[in-house]
Write a protein that holds these residues in place. Structure first.
Motif, PDB file in Angstrom:
ATOM      1  N   ALA A   1       0.840  -1.188   0.000  1.00 29.02           N
ATOM      2  CA  ALA A   1       0.000   0.000   0.000  1.00 29.02           C
ATOM      3  C   ALA A   1       0.872   1.232   0.000  1.00 29.02           C
ATOM      4  CB  ALA A   1      -0.912  -0.014   1.231  1.00 29.02           C
ATOM      5  N   GLU A   2       0.425   2.240  -0.714  1.00 23.01           N
ATOM      6  CA  GLU A   2       1.208   3.462  -0.791  1.00 23.01           C
ATOM      7  C   GLU A   2       0.909   4.340   0.402  1.00 23.01           C
ATOM      8  OE1 GLU A   2       1.010   5.374  -4.489  1.00 23.01           O
ATOM      9  OE2 GLU A   2       2.420   6.953  -3.970  1.00 23.01           O
ATOM     10  N   ASN A   3       1.949   4.855   1.042  1.00 21.28           N
ATOM     11  CA  ASN A   3       1.820   5.734   2.189  1.00 21.28           C
ATOM     12  C   ASN A   3       2.069   7.150   1.707  1.00 21.28           C
ATOM     13  OD1 ASN A   3       1.901   7.028   4.623  1.00 21.28           O
ATOM     14  ND2 ASN A   3       3.409   5.667   5.556  1.00 21.28           N
TER      15      ASN A   3
ATOM     16  N   SER B   1      -2.722   7.081  13.383  1.00 24.49           N
ATOM     17  CA  SER B   1      -1.978   5.836  13.642  1.00 24.49           C
ATOM     18  C   SER B   1      -0.905   5.593  12.594  1.00 24.49           C
ATOM     19  CB  SER B   1      -2.935   4.637  13.673  1.00 24.49           C
ATOM     20  OG  SER B   1      -3.913   4.770  14.681  1.00 24.49           O
ATOM     21  N   VAL B   2      -1.192   5.947  11.334  1.00 26.04           N
ATOM     22  CA  VAL B   2      -0.227   5.697  10.258  1.00 26.04           C
ATOM     23  C   VAL B   2       0.589   6.938   9.906  1.00 26.04           C
ATOM     24  CG1 VAL B   2      -1.556   3.769   9.323  1.00 26.04           C
ATOM     25  CG2 VAL B   2      -1.938   6.084   8.410  1.00 26.04           C
ATOM     26  N   ARG B   3       0.553   7.931  10.794  1.00 22.11           N
ATOM     27  CA  ARG B   3       1.426   9.116  10.695  1.00 22.11           C
ATOM     28  C   ARG B   3       1.073  10.029   9.526  1.00 22.11           C
ATOM     29  NH1 ARG B   3       2.484   5.330  14.582  1.00 22.11           N
ATOM     30  NH2 ARG B   3       4.542   5.612  15.546  1.00 22.11           N
ATOM     31  N   GLU B   4      -0.164  10.063   9.120  1.00 24.40           N
ATOM     32  CA  GLU B   4      -0.583  10.965   8.051  1.00 24.40           C
ATOM     33  C   GLU B   4      -1.461  12.053   8.684  1.00 24.40           C
ATOM     34  OE1 GLU B   4      -1.565   9.375   4.274  1.00 24.40           O
ATOM     35  OE2 GLU B   4      -0.494   7.496   4.656  1.00 24.40           O
TER      36      GLU B   4
ATOM     37  N   GLU C   1      11.297   4.691   9.367  1.00 30.06           N
ATOM     38  CA  GLU C   1      11.379   3.247   9.566  1.00 30.06           C
ATOM     39  C   GLU C   1      10.017   2.600   9.321  1.00 30.06           C
ATOM     40  OE1 GLU C   1      14.145   1.595  10.210  1.00 30.06           O
ATOM     41  OE2 GLU C   1      15.294   3.466  10.195  1.00 30.06           O
ATOM     42  N   PRO C   2       9.968   1.453   8.640  1.00 25.12           N
ATOM     43  CA  PRO C   2       8.681   0.770   8.458  1.00 25.12           C
ATOM     44  C   PRO C   2       8.159   0.244   9.790  1.00 25.12           C
ATOM     45  CG  PRO C   2      10.483  -0.596   7.649  1.00 25.12           C
ATOM     46  CD  PRO C   2      11.077   0.723   7.994  1.00 25.12           C
ATOM     47  N   LEU C   3       6.851   0.310   9.946  1.00 26.05           N
ATOM     48  CA  LEU C   3       6.204  -0.120  11.184  1.00 26.05           C
ATOM     49  C   LEU C   3       5.319  -1.324  10.890  1.00 26.05           C
ATOM     50  CD1 LEU C   3       5.189   3.427  12.474  1.00 26.05           C
ATOM     51  CD2 LEU C   3       7.125   2.022  13.263  1.00 26.05           C
ATOM     52  N   TYR C   4       5.549  -2.395  11.627  1.00 31.13           N
ATOM     53  CA  TYR C   4       4.829  -3.648  11.416  1.00 31.13           C
ATOM     54  C   TYR C   4       3.921  -3.937  12.614  1.00 31.13           C
ATOM     55  CZ  TYR C   4       8.376  -4.364   7.805  1.00 31.13           C
ATOM     56  OH  TYR C   4       9.180  -4.209   6.706  1.00 31.13           O
ATOM     57  N   PRO C   5       2.799  -4.604  12.375  1.00 29.62           N
ATOM     58  CA  PRO C   5       1.894  -4.942  13.486  1.00 29.62           C
ATOM     59  C   PRO C   5       2.582  -5.812  14.525  1.00 29.62           C
ATOM     60  CG  PRO C   5       0.834  -5.308  11.367  1.00 29.62           C
ATOM     61  CD  PRO C   5       2.285  -5.060  11.071  1.00 29.62           C
ATOM     62  N   ASN C   6       2.182  -5.596  15.775  1.00 34.72           N
ATOM     63  CA  ASN C   6       2.691  -6.424  16.858  1.00 34.72           C
ATOM     64  C   ASN C   6       1.684  -7.534  17.169  1.00 34.72           C
ATOM     65  OD1 ASN C   6       5.059  -4.815  17.460  1.00 34.72           O
ATOM     66  ND2 ASN C   6       3.652  -3.275  18.271  1.00 34.72           N
ATOM     67  N   PRO C   7       2.122  -8.784  17.206  1.00 36.53           N
ATOM     68  CA  PRO C   7       1.182  -9.865  17.510  1.00 36.53           C
ATOM     69  C   PRO C   7       0.658  -9.742  18.931  1.00 36.53           C
ATOM     70  CG  PRO C   7       3.439 -10.680  17.509  1.00 36.53           C
ATOM     71  CD  PRO C   7       3.498  -9.280  16.990  1.00 36.53           C
ATOM     72  N   ALA C   8      -0.605 -10.036  19.109  1.00 36.80           N
ATOM     73  CA  ALA C   8      -1.219 -10.012  20.434  1.00 36.80           C
ATOM     74  C   ALA C   8      -1.107 -11.385  21.085  1.00 36.80           C
ATOM     75  CB  ALA C   8      -2.684  -9.609  20.311  1.00 36.80           C
TER      76      ALA C   8
ATOM     77  N   GLU D   1       2.480  -1.317   8.028  1.00 41.27           N
ATOM     78  CA  GLU D   1       1.302  -0.460   8.051  1.00 41.27           C
ATOM     79  C   GLU D   1       1.633   0.994   7.768  1.00 41.27           C
ATOM     80  OE1 GLU D   1      -2.117  -1.014   8.561  1.00 41.27           O
ATOM     81  OE2 GLU D   1      -1.529  -3.063   8.121  1.00 41.27           O
ATOM     82  N   ALA D   2       2.859   1.393   8.054  1.00 42.30           N
ATOM     83  CA  ALA D   2       3.227   2.805   7.910  1.00 42.30           C
ATOM     84  C   ALA D   2       4.733   2.938   7.969  1.00 42.30           C
ATOM     85  CB  ALA D   2       2.584   3.632   9.026  1.00 42.30           C
ATOM     86  N   PHE D   3       5.205   4.119   7.623  1.00 42.86           N
ATOM     87  CA  PHE D   3       6.561   4.519   7.939  1.00 42.86           C
ATOM     88  C   PHE D   3       6.509   5.410   9.167  1.00 42.86           C
ATOM     89  CE2 PHE D   3       7.291   3.717   3.334  1.00 42.86           C
ATOM     90  CZ  PHE D   3       8.371   2.864   3.442  1.00 42.86           C
ATOM     91  N   SER D   4       7.450   5.227  10.062  1.00 44.92           N
ATOM     92  CA  SER D   4       7.538   6.120  11.204  1.00 44.92           C
ATOM     93  C   SER D   4       7.946   7.505  10.716  1.00 44.92           C
ATOM     94  CB  SER D   4       8.559   5.599  12.216  1.00 44.92           C
ATOM     95  OG  SER D   4       9.883   5.889  11.787  1.00 44.92           O
TER      96      SER D   4
END
Length: 330
Positions: A33-35, A133-136, A54-61, A47-50
């Protein structure tokens, strides 16, 4: 998004990779997906770039939480399938997806909701939250400002909790959440002066201690950043130790610390992975910043960023501080 078909394609793609409909691995299917606002494409699974690139990945619950969220998501999906035009079904589907860390997919659901219900402020409120959440932040400000316009002059309404508190009592409303997230997006951009109007608007609809402490924390910090110390002190006046705060105890404790009734060192815990704990850590660090201890604040911000809770507001705020410092800003 052209219509609900694009969301259906996203859903089928996620289901095919065995994630979104079944477990917390949902967000990993959103790769490519384009950010907007960040150069290039997101790496697969991010999910996003910080704000630091830096790329940000989901954290497993934990497994138990993941199973509960997957069940809630299946129910929300069933309600949506039964009536894809129902505004409540759209909102709950988007919210359940977001709770699983799949913010891009949630944004797409809320975008569908906006197409189907362009006068429903809730769609913009929830999409605006997830843009944060995705820094936009600019997109968040646009959505939340529009939502504020839609509810102006209207009666407020309680917003049901997706993750109820211990008492099962919702503490926020549609209008308070709109103004809270709008003020937050402006704060994160460093637009402290502009954020003040949203703090005022939130205060006008405040009806309980949880709302009071939530807005007072960010409002106080913005005023201190602007050097308006007397106004900041006035924000603290209604905050007392005996407030019956249900959810926002972290903000309550920070405000008591600002008043000198708690010690900063007793609150500081950079190792916390809980969003409330990270919010406290950010508040303590920023207290050092506007009290002239910039080097200590910077060290604390960097300690916060060593954690993994990148979707929490305290983490995003610490990230924004470091990004400004590295860009040469104040």
């Amino acid at each position: 998004m052209e219509d609900s078909r694009s969301w259906s394609r996203a859903w089928r793609g996620a289901a095919a990779c065995g994630m979104l409909a079944l477990s917390l691995g949902a967000a990993a299917c959103g790769g490519g997906a384009e950010n907007e606002g960040t150069p290039g494409m997101l790496p697969e699974g991010a999910e996003a770039f910080s704000l630091l690139g830096e790329p940000l990945y989901p954290n497993p619950a934990p497994a138990e939480v993941a199973a509960e969220q997957a069940r809630d998501l299946r129910e929300a999906r069933a309600d949506y399938d039964a009536d894809p035009n129902d505004a409540d079904a759209i909102i709950w589907l988007g919210r359940r997806i977001a709770y699983m860390g799949s913010y891009r997919d949630a944004i797409e659901v809320f975008s569908e909701g906006i197409e189907k219900h362009p006068a429903d402020a809730r769609m913009y409120r929830h999409r605006g939250h997830r843009w944060i959440s995705v820094r936009e932040f600019d997109r968040a400000i646009e959505d939340l400002s529009h939502a504020a316009g839609l509810v102006e002059g209207e009666d407020d309404e309680v917003e049901p909790d997706g993750q109820p508190n211990a008492r099962g009592i919702p503490t926020s409303t549609l209008q308070s959440n709109i103004h809270y997230h709008l003020a937050l997006a402006l704060y994160l951009k460093g637009e402290f002066e502009t954020a003040l109007d949203s703090y005022e608007a939130y205060r006008a609809v405040t009806t309980n201690p949880d709302q009071l402490v939530a807005i007072s924390h960010w409002w106080y910090m913005a005023l201190r950043r602007l050097g308006r110390d007397q106004e900041a002190a006035a924000v603290l006046e209604p905050v007392t130790t005996d407030l019956d705060v249900i959810e926002n105890t972290s903000y309550h404790r920070l405000l008591l610390m600002y008043k000198g009734e708690l010690e900063a060192d007793d609150l500081w815990d950079p190792a916390s992975e809980d969003p409330a704990g990270v919010a406290i850590a950010y508040g303590v660090a920023t207290w050092h910043l506007y009290n002239g201890r910039e080097a200590q604040a910077e060290e604390m911000y960097r300690r916060i960023l060593q954690g993994s809770g990148w979707a929490g507001f305290g983490y995003i705020a610490a990230e924004a501080e470091i990004a400004r410092l590295e860009d040469g800003g104040a």
